[in-house]
Design a protein around this motif. Sequence first.
Motif, PDB file in Angstrom:
ATOM      1  N   GLY A  14       0.767  -1.220   0.000  1.00 52.51           N
ATOM      2  CA  GLY A  14       0.000   0.000   0.000  1.00 52.51           C
ATOM      3  C   GLY A  14       0.799   1.272   0.000  1.00 52.51           C
ATOM      4  N   ASN A  15       0.046   2.315  -0.091  1.00 54.40           N
ATOM      5  CA  ASN A  15       0.576   3.622  -0.353  1.00 54.40           C
ATOM      6  C   ASN A  15       0.789   4.375   0.954  1.00 54.40           C
ATOM      7  OD1 ASN A  15       1.157   6.093  -1.296  1.00 54.40           O
ATOM      8  ND2 ASN A  15      -0.569   6.196  -2.716  1.00 54.40           N
ATOM      9  N   LEU A  16       1.968   4.177   1.542  1.00 51.01           N
ATOM     10  CA  LEU A  16       2.211   4.751   2.859  1.00 51.01           C
ATOM     11  C   LEU A  16       2.569   6.214   2.776  1.00 51.01           C
ATOM     12  CD1 LEU A  16       4.227   1.741   4.187  1.00 51.01           C
ATOM     13  CD2 LEU A  16       1.792   2.179   4.328  1.00 51.01           C
ATOM     14  N   HIS A  17       3.004   6.628   1.586  1.00 54.63           N
ATOM     15  CA  HIS A  17       3.437   8.016   1.475  1.00 54.63           C
ATOM     16  C   HIS A  17       2.277   8.983   1.631  1.00 54.63           C
ATOM     17  CE1 HIS A  17       7.551   7.054   0.482  1.00 54.63           C
ATOM     18  NE2 HIS A  17       7.022   5.987  -0.068  1.00 54.63           N
ATOM     19  N   SER A  18       1.108   8.609   1.120  1.00 49.18           N
ATOM     20  CA  SER A  18      -0.002   9.560   1.278  1.00 49.18           C
ATOM     21  C   SER A  18      -0.412   9.658   2.744  1.00 49.18           C
ATOM     22  CB  SER A  18      -1.194   9.230   0.383  1.00 49.18           C
ATOM     23  OG  SER A  18      -1.320   7.890   0.145  1.00 49.18           O
ATOM     24  N   VAL A  19      -0.351   8.534   3.470  1.00 44.90           N
ATOM     25  CA  VAL A  19      -0.657   8.595   4.901  1.00 44.90           C
ATOM     26  C   VAL A  19       0.371   9.478   5.602  1.00 44.90           C
ATOM     27  CG1 VAL A  19      -0.910   7.257   7.020  1.00 44.90           C
ATOM     28  CG2 VAL A  19      -1.671   6.288   4.855  1.00 44.90           C
ATOM     29  N   ALA A  20       1.645   9.243   5.289  1.00 40.59           N
ATOM     30  CA  ALA A  20       2.708  10.007   5.946  1.00 40.59           C
ATOM     31  C   ALA A  20       2.628  11.489   5.595  1.00 40.59           C
ATOM     32  CB  ALA A  20       4.067   9.434   5.568  1.00 40.59           C
ATOM     33  N   SER A  21       2.316  11.808   4.322  1.00 40.23           N
ATOM     34  CA  SER A  21       2.306  13.233   3.991  1.00 40.23           C
ATOM     35  C   SER A  21       1.089  13.924   4.599  1.00 40.23           C
ATOM     36  CB  SER A  21       2.453  13.476   2.489  1.00 40.23           C
ATOM     37  OG  SER A  21       1.306  13.094   1.801  1.00 40.23           O
ATOM     38  N   ALA A  22      -0.014  13.209   4.736  1.00 39.69           N
ATOM     39  CA  ALA A  22      -1.177  13.802   5.421  1.00 39.69           C
ATOM     40  C   ALA A  22      -0.866  14.015   6.905  1.00 39.69           C
ATOM     41  CB  ALA A  22      -2.406  12.919   5.255  1.00 39.69           C
ATOM     42  N   LEU A  23      -0.146  13.072   7.512  1.00 41.01           N
ATOM     43  CA  LEU A  23       0.225  13.233   8.924  1.00 41.01           C
ATOM     44  C   LEU A  23       1.167  14.426   9.104  1.00 41.01           C
ATOM     45  CD1 LEU A  23       0.773   9.512   9.954  1.00 41.01           C
ATOM     46  CD2 LEU A  23      -0.952  11.045  10.918  1.00 41.01           C
ATOM     47  N   SER A  24       2.115  14.583   8.167  1.00 37.57           N
ATOM     48  CA  SER A  24       3.034  15.712   8.351  1.00 37.57           C
ATOM     49  C   SER A  24       2.345  17.039   8.081  1.00 37.57           C
ATOM     50  CB  SER A  24       4.324  15.549   7.549  1.00 37.57           C
ATOM     51  OG  SER A  24       4.037  15.280   6.225  1.00 37.57           O
ATOM     52  N   LYS A  25       1.266  16.991   7.304  1.00 35.81           N
ATOM     53  CA  LYS A  25       0.469  18.208   7.094  1.00 35.81           C
ATOM     54  C   LYS A  25      -0.205  18.644   8.411  1.00 35.81           C
ATOM     55  CE  LYS A  25      -2.122  21.070   4.464  1.00 35.81           C
ATOM     56  NZ  LYS A  25      -1.593  22.081   3.548  1.00 35.81           N
ATOM     57  N   VAL A  26      -0.744  17.679   9.166  1.00 35.72           N
ATOM     58  CA  VAL A  26      -1.471  18.040  10.400  1.00 35.72           C
ATOM     59  C   VAL A  26      -0.559  18.111  11.624  1.00 35.72           C
ATOM     60  CG1 VAL A  26      -3.676  17.161   9.556  1.00 35.72           C
ATOM     61  CG2 VAL A  26      -2.204  15.647  10.906  1.00 35.72           C
ATOM     62  N   ALA A  27       0.632  17.498  11.537  1.00 35.64           N
ATOM     63  CA  ALA A  27       1.578  17.535  12.653  1.00 35.64           C
ATOM     64  C   ALA A  27       2.967  17.841  12.105  1.00 35.64           C
ATOM     65  CB  ALA A  27       1.562  16.196  13.397  1.00 35.64           C
ATOM     66  N   PRO A  28       3.161  19.093  11.649  1.00 37.28           N
ATOM     67  CA  PRO A  28       4.426  19.433  10.975  1.00 37.28           C
ATOM     68  C   PRO A  28       5.656  19.259  11.873  1.00 37.28           C
ATOM     69  CG  PRO A  28       2.980  21.373  11.172  1.00 37.28           C
ATOM     70  CD  PRO A  28       2.223  20.215  11.706  1.00 37.28           C
ATOM     71  N   GLU A  29       5.452  19.308  13.182  1.00 33.91           N
ATOM     72  CA  GLU A  29       6.588  19.181  14.106  1.00 33.91           C
ATOM     73  C   GLU A  29       6.941  17.723  14.391  1.00 33.91           C
ATOM     74  OE1 GLU A  29       8.232  21.879  15.442  1.00 33.91           O
ATOM     75  OE2 GLU A  29       6.996  22.985  13.992  1.00 33.91           O
TER      76      GLU A  29
END
Lengths: 224, 257
Positions: A14-29
């Motif tokens: 699966g496509n983990l990058h979209s999950v990771a990039s959405a997480l970094s969008k909401v939790a940039p720190e």
Amino acid sequence: MSKQHIAVIDYGMGNLHSVASALSKVAPEAKISITGEKHIIEDADRVVFPGVGAIRDCMAEIRRLDVDKTVDSVIRANKPLLAICVGMQSLMRWSEENKGVDCLDVFPGQVKFFSSNPEFLKANDEAAPSGERLKVPHMGWNTVKQVAHPLWQGIEDNSRFYFVHSYYVNLEQSELMAGSTHFGIEFTAAIARENIFAVQFHPEKSHANGLQLLRNFVQWNGVQ
Amino acid sequence: MALAKRIIPCLDVDKGRVVKGVQFVDIRDAGDPVEVAKKYNEQGADEITFLDITASHEDRDTTVHTVEKIAAEVFIPLTVGGGIRELADIRKMLNAGADKVSINSAAVNNPEFVKAAAERFGSQCIVVAIDAKKVSQAGDTDRWEIFTHGGRKPTGIDAVEWAKRMCEYGAGEILLTSMDRDGTKDGFDLGVTRAISDAVSIPVIASGGVGELQHLVDGVIQGGADAVLAASIFHFGQFTVPQAKGYMAERGIEVRL
């Protein structure tokens, strides 16, 4: 406080990058690890368990890479755990997909095929004359009826999320249901128990509502 | 409340720029694909389709980078098509952040490829693109055939039979483009849309010919499409996605507002 650490479990499906990039969008720190390593996942403050594709292949990789043991350890450690799509389905007891596959048995219930449910087929037949057939996969934006939970904070009831799946969860303990969706039949769109929240839809692909759910997750203490 | 019909703006991208031609000839520049995708995401598009029409292989790396940039900023489903010929191409696009890939001529050349792709990556991310053209004469029973090479090369394959076969092979969705209508602004070919939509159990995206908002409504109601795809009406500011959704909602179609 040191910056929080979020692990996205990687077992090659699966496509983990979209999950990771959405997480970094909401939790940039936050520090975000995409990993299958047990010790890194156990070190994280919270864990996301995604998955797409066929359940047989997913379960085979989950077992081969000891992800089953890691998930068990995360659950026992009371860390907030968010399971998405096939991640959620793999937490059930058994799936009808691929001629039957045993899953992790974290939640009581089975994963069933829409088109083998007589009620679904009946709904499809009844819809047919008006040209409104129910196509499988269930693909697109559907509404989720919520059951109160911190992860729904700031999201209006019956908001739409993006789904893409041909199999659905048939939950045997209705008090664990955290959200339901109608597609020919009523099915479980979200499950909650203690530190676990599982969703059939893709929050990482569900625009503002999905990002709000992820924002709630990264702030959640794992208590219902 | 039920599953919403989807509106999908389509980006035809050549060497890193969004373009849109009239029947693939008169190419107009419509901007930077990342900016265009972000605009549609903000407008409430339900998905974005990115079709790489770059002719040469060398320029394909540009596509991967563009897809990566879009995926990092756009949190709705993204389909990437054009030049998908091997499992490795699919892996590359999914890794770059695509949610689905659209397979067109590779499916015609080797139908087993669709089967292998669905088995490896799951039907949910395999879209089969069908470029169909009407081949029956006026007065005869309607018949459409698959064409490749931007609508220039006939294959002799019946479009409805082909769609059924692709569904059996594990396609998760059909992206149906009428080559007679593409770029004309005369509306979808509703005949082929309805014929294929009725013939398969998977969702069908209608494409080719949208020139006004009523065409989107017709695609859903008369064509039976689960999603409607359009390019130029959005690219050149004729309509916005919210205008399209509002128009459809007023006519009783369930959309995500």
